[in-house]
Write a protein that holds these residues in place. Structure first.
Motif, PDB file in Angstrom:
ATOM      1  N   LYS A  21       0.834  -1.204   0.000  1.00 37.59           N
ATOM      2  CA  LYS A  21       0.000   0.000   0.000  1.00 37.59           C
ATOM      3  C   LYS A  21       0.866   1.249   0.000  1.00 37.59           C
ATOM      4  O   LYS A  21       0.605   2.209  -0.721  1.00 37.59           O
ATOM      5  CB  LYS A  21      -0.947   0.018   1.193  1.00 37.59           C
ATOM      6  N   ASN A  22       1.917   1.252   0.798  1.00 39.34           N
ATOM      7  CA  ASN A  22       2.797   2.422   0.876  1.00 39.34           C
ATOM      8  C   ASN A  22       3.516   2.675  -0.448  1.00 39.34           C
ATOM      9  O   ASN A  22       3.697   3.826  -0.847  1.00 39.34           O
ATOM     10  CB  ASN A  22       3.793   2.275   2.023  1.00 39.34           C
ATOM     11  N   TRP A  23       3.936   1.631  -1.144  1.00 40.16           N
ATOM     12  CA  TRP A  23       4.566   1.797  -2.454  1.00 40.16           C
ATOM     13  C   TRP A  23       3.560   2.369  -3.458  1.00 40.16           C
ATOM     14  O   TRP A  23       3.874   3.302  -4.209  1.00 40.16           O
ATOM     15  CB  TRP A  23       5.143   0.474  -2.974  1.00 40.16           C
ATOM     16  N   LEU A  24       2.376   1.809  -3.466  1.00 39.63           N
ATOM     17  CA  LEU A  24       1.342   2.297  -4.382  1.00 39.63           C
ATOM     18  C   LEU A  24       0.965   3.742  -4.050  1.00 39.63           C
ATOM     19  O   LEU A  24       0.820   4.578  -4.949  1.00 39.63           O
ATOM     20  CB  LEU A  24       0.110   1.391  -4.335  1.00 39.63           C
ATOM     21  N   LEU A  25       0.837   4.044  -2.773  1.00 38.33           N
ATOM     22  CA  LEU A  25       0.533   5.407  -2.342  1.00 38.33           C
ATOM     23  C   LEU A  25       1.658   6.364  -2.745  1.00 38.33           C
ATOM     24  O   LEU A  25       1.401   7.493  -3.177  1.00 38.33           O
ATOM     25  CB  LEU A  25       0.301   5.443  -0.829  1.00 38.33           C
ATOM     26  N   SER A  26       2.895   5.914  -2.652  1.00 40.37           N
ATOM     27  CA  SER A  26       4.032   6.739  -3.062  1.00 40.37           C
ATOM     28  C   SER A  26       3.979   7.063  -4.552  1.00 40.37           C
ATOM     29  O   SER A  26       4.227   8.202  -4.959  1.00 40.37           O
ATOM     30  CB  SER A  26       5.356   6.036  -2.738  1.00 40.37           C
ATOM     31  N   VAL A  27       3.646   6.081  -5.367  1.00 33.81           N
ATOM     32  CA  VAL A  27       3.516   6.320  -6.813  1.00 33.81           C
ATOM     33  C   VAL A  27       2.355   7.271  -7.078  1.00 33.81           C
ATOM     34  O   VAL A  27       2.445   8.165  -7.934  1.00 33.81           O
ATOM     35  CB  VAL A  27       3.344   4.987  -7.585  1.00 33.81           C
ATOM     36  N   HIS A  28       1.268   7.109  -6.326  1.00 35.13           N
ATOM     37  CA  HIS A  28       0.105   7.986  -6.478  1.00 35.13           C
ATOM     38  C   HIS A  28       0.469   9.433  -6.130  1.00 35.13           C
ATOM     39  O   HIS A  28       0.154  10.367  -6.883  1.00 35.13           O
ATOM     40  CB  HIS A  28      -1.028   7.485  -5.586  1.00 35.13           C
ATOM     41  N   VAL A  29       1.140   9.628  -5.013  1.00 35.64           N
ATOM     42  CA  VAL A  29       1.537  10.978  -4.594  1.00 35.64           C
ATOM     43  C   VAL A  29       2.540  11.565  -5.584  1.00 35.64           C
ATOM     44  O   VAL A  29       2.441  12.739  -5.964  1.00 35.64           O
ATOM     45  CB  VAL A  29       2.107  10.953  -3.154  1.00 35.64           C
ATOM     46  N   ALA A  30       3.500  10.759  -6.021  1.00 32.97           N
ATOM     47  CA  ALA A  30       4.504  11.250  -6.979  1.00 32.97           C
ATOM     48  C   ALA A  30       3.848  11.657  -8.299  1.00 32.97           C
ATOM     49  O   ALA A  30       4.159  12.719  -8.848  1.00 32.97           O
ATOM     50  CB  ALA A  30       5.572  10.182  -7.217  1.00 32.97           C
ATOM     51  N   SER A  31       2.936  10.841  -8.800  1.00 37.08           N
ATOM     52  CA  SER A  31       2.300  11.170 -10.087  1.00 37.08           C
ATOM     53  C   SER A  31       1.447  12.432  -9.961  1.00 37.08           C
ATOM     54  O   SER A  31       1.462  13.284 -10.857  1.00 37.08           O
ATOM     55  CB  SER A  31       1.483   9.997 -10.619  1.00 37.08           C
ATOM     56  N   GLY A  32       0.733  12.584  -8.859  1.00 42.44           N
ATOM     57  CA  GLY A  32      -0.038  13.805  -8.645  1.00 42.44           C
ATOM     58  C   GLY A  32       0.862  15.027  -8.516  1.00 42.44           C
ATOM     59  O   GLY A  32       0.545  16.112  -9.023  1.00 42.44           O
ATOM     60  N   SER A  33       1.989  14.853  -7.850  1.00 42.01           N
ATOM     61  CA  SER A  33       2.939  15.953  -7.688  1.00 42.01           C
ATOM     62  C   SER A  33       3.578  16.338  -9.022  1.00 42.01           C
ATOM     63  O   SER A  33       3.768  17.529  -9.297  1.00 42.01           O
ATOM     64  CB  SER A  33       4.031  15.558  -6.693  1.00 42.01           C
ATOM     65  N   ILE A  34       3.902  15.350  -9.826  1.00 45.87           N
ATOM     66  CA  ILE A  34       4.466  15.627 -11.159  1.00 45.87           C
ATOM     67  C   ILE A  34       3.429  16.353 -12.014  1.00 45.87           C
ATOM     68  O   ILE A  34       3.747  17.322 -12.715  1.00 45.87           O
ATOM     69  CB  ILE A  34       4.962  14.321 -11.823  1.00 45.87           C
ATOM     70  N   TRP A  35       2.187  15.899 -11.952  1.00 43.03           N
ATOM     71  CA  TRP A  35       1.097  16.554 -12.685  1.00 43.03           C
ATOM     72  C   TRP A  35       0.992  18.015 -12.262  1.00 43.03           C
ATOM     73  O   TRP A  35       0.982  18.926 -13.100  1.00 43.03           O
ATOM     74  CB  TRP A  35      -0.194  15.793 -12.409  1.00 43.03           C
ATOM     75  N   PHE A  36       0.955  18.258 -10.947  1.00 43.39           N
ATOM     76  CA  PHE A  36       0.821  19.624 -10.445  1.00 43.39           C
ATOM     77  C   PHE A  36       2.031  20.476 -10.808  1.00 43.39           C
ATOM     78  O   PHE A  36       1.890  21.599 -11.304  1.00 43.39           O
ATOM     79  CB  PHE A  36       0.614  19.623  -8.928  1.00 43.39           C
ATOM     80  N   GLY A  37       3.229  19.975 -10.558  1.00 46.76           N
ATOM     81  CA  GLY A  37       4.444  20.749 -10.813  1.00 46.76           C
ATOM     82  C   GLY A  37       4.616  21.103 -12.282  1.00 46.76           C
ATOM     83  O   GLY A  37       4.992  22.237 -12.622  1.00 46.76           O
ATOM     84  N   THR A  38       4.313  20.160 -13.153  1.00 42.65           N
ATOM     85  CA  THR A  38       4.430  20.425 -14.581  1.00 42.65           C
ATOM     86  C   THR A  38       3.369  21.414 -15.026  1.00 42.65           C
ATOM     87  O   THR A  38       3.650  22.326 -15.814  1.00 42.65           O
ATOM     88  CB  THR A  38       4.327  19.114 -15.382  1.00 42.65           C
ATOM     89  N   ALA A  39       2.152  21.255 -14.521  1.00 48.57           N
ATOM     90  CA  ALA A  39       1.077  22.187 -14.876  1.00 48.57           C
ATOM     91  C   ALA A  39       1.422  23.603 -14.417  1.00 48.57           C
ATOM     92  O   ALA A  39       1.217  24.574 -15.159  1.00 48.57           O
ATOM     93  CB  ALA A  39      -0.242  21.725 -14.263  1.00 48.57           C
ATOM     94  N   LEU A  40       1.953  23.733 -13.222  1.00 46.10           N
ATOM     95  CA  LEU A  40       2.353  25.041 -12.709  1.00 46.10           C
ATOM     96  C   LEU A  40       3.463  25.643 -13.569  1.00 46.10           C
ATOM     97  O   LEU A  40       3.426  26.834 -13.905  1.00 46.10           O
ATOM     98  CB  LEU A  40       2.796  24.915 -11.249  1.00 46.10           C
ATOM     99  N   SER A  41       4.418  24.829 -13.952  1.00 51.38           N
ATOM    100  CA  SER A  41       5.499  25.288 -14.832  1.00 51.38           C
ATOM    101  C   SER A  41       4.960  25.723 -16.189  1.00 51.38           C
ATOM    102  O   SER A  41       5.407  26.740 -16.751  1.00 51.38           O
ATOM    103  CB  SER A  41       6.536  24.176 -15.023  1.00 51.38           C
ATOM    104  N   MET A  42       4.012  24.979 -16.707  1.00 52.90           N
ATOM    105  CA  MET A  42       3.421  25.331 -17.998  1.00 52.90           C
ATOM    106  C   MET A  42       2.693  26.668 -17.925  1.00 52.90           C
ATOM    107  O   MET A  42       2.741  27.458 -18.878  1.00 52.90           O
ATOM    108  CB  MET A  42       2.475  24.221 -18.476  1.00 52.90           C
ATOM    109  N   ILE A  43       2.027  26.947 -16.813  1.00 51.27           N
ATOM    110  CA  ILE A  43       1.353  28.233 -16.637  1.00 51.27           C
ATOM    111  C   ILE A  43       2.383  29.361 -16.650  1.00 51.27           C
ATOM    112  O   ILE A  43       2.188  30.391 -17.300  1.00 51.27           O
ATOM    113  CB  ILE A  43       0.535  28.253 -15.318  1.00 51.27           C
ATOM    114  N   ALA A  44       3.479  29.166 -15.941  1.00 47.37           N
ATOM    115  CA  ALA A  44       4.531  30.191 -15.906  1.00 47.37           C
ATOM    116  C   ALA A  44       5.113  30.423 -17.304  1.00 47.37           C
ATOM    117  O   ALA A  44       5.303  31.570 -17.725  1.00 47.37           O
ATOM    118  CB  ALA A  44       5.631  29.779 -14.929  1.00 47.37           C
TER     119      ALA A  44
END
Length: 177
Positions: free
Chosen positions: A9-32
């Motif tokens: 569960k912790n590994w899967l949760l880590s991938v989930h958090v990482a993918s959401g963070s990558i989505w957010f960080g890239t989207a924020l960068s694209m806005i800039a």
């Protein structure tokens, strides 16, 4: 279906958090980057920036958003959280599917069109109303999307609404006269 153990569960949760963070960080960068692009007058730069945005969308945003959805689904299915037991999970599902859908239906096509127009017209694209509409849609829609992804991350951490209360169906009693 067996549930995941804690380590799984912790590994899967880590991938989930990482993918959401990558989505957010890239989207924020694209806005800039898109915001910076509103002041570009050089046609080659205009196209290069749009092409970079398209590259980030195609190879980072789309995969990370879909991985976030997939890992979220697996977490619901394979852990005690379930799909409909908690209000915060339901809100995250609805929001994530809505964001991916609107990105697919509007934002992606607007970005693709803006990139194509700037590729052909270079600096003349700035006076093309279709280009102006598309790029403003990307900027405004992208900002809204990015804010929503940040809200989803906040919901994940805060889990603000807790567990749903499901009433057991009442037994019907019939009286005979």
């Amino acid at each position: 279906m067996p549930k995941l153990n804690v380590k799984q569960k912790n590994w899967l949760l880590s991938v989930h958090v990482a993918s959401g963070s990558i989505w957010f960080g890239t989207a924020l960068s694209m806005i800039a980057i898109a915001w910076k692009n509103t002041h570009t007058t050089n046609g080659d730069e205009l196209y290069a920036i749009n092409a970079a945005l398209k590259l980030l969308d195609d190879f980072v945003i789309i995969p990370s958003a879909n991985l976030s959805l997939l890992t979220g689904g697996l977490l619901c299915w394979l852990t005690i959280w379930g799909f409909f037991k908690h209000y915060w999970v339901i809100v995250k599902w609805i929001a994530t599917v809505t964001l991916i859908s609107t990105g697919t239906v509007w934002l992606g096509p607007w970005l693709n069109a803006a990139t194509s127009i700037s590729d052909i017209e270079r600096s003349q694209a700035l006076s093309n109303p279709l280009y102006t509409f598309d790029i403003k849609g990307v900027l405004i829609g992208g900002a809204i999307q990015t804010s929503c992804v940040l809200a989803i991350i906040g919901i994940s951490v805060l889990k603000p609404w807790g567990r749903r209360i499901v009433k057991a169906p009442e037994e019907s009693t019939s009286s005979s006269s």
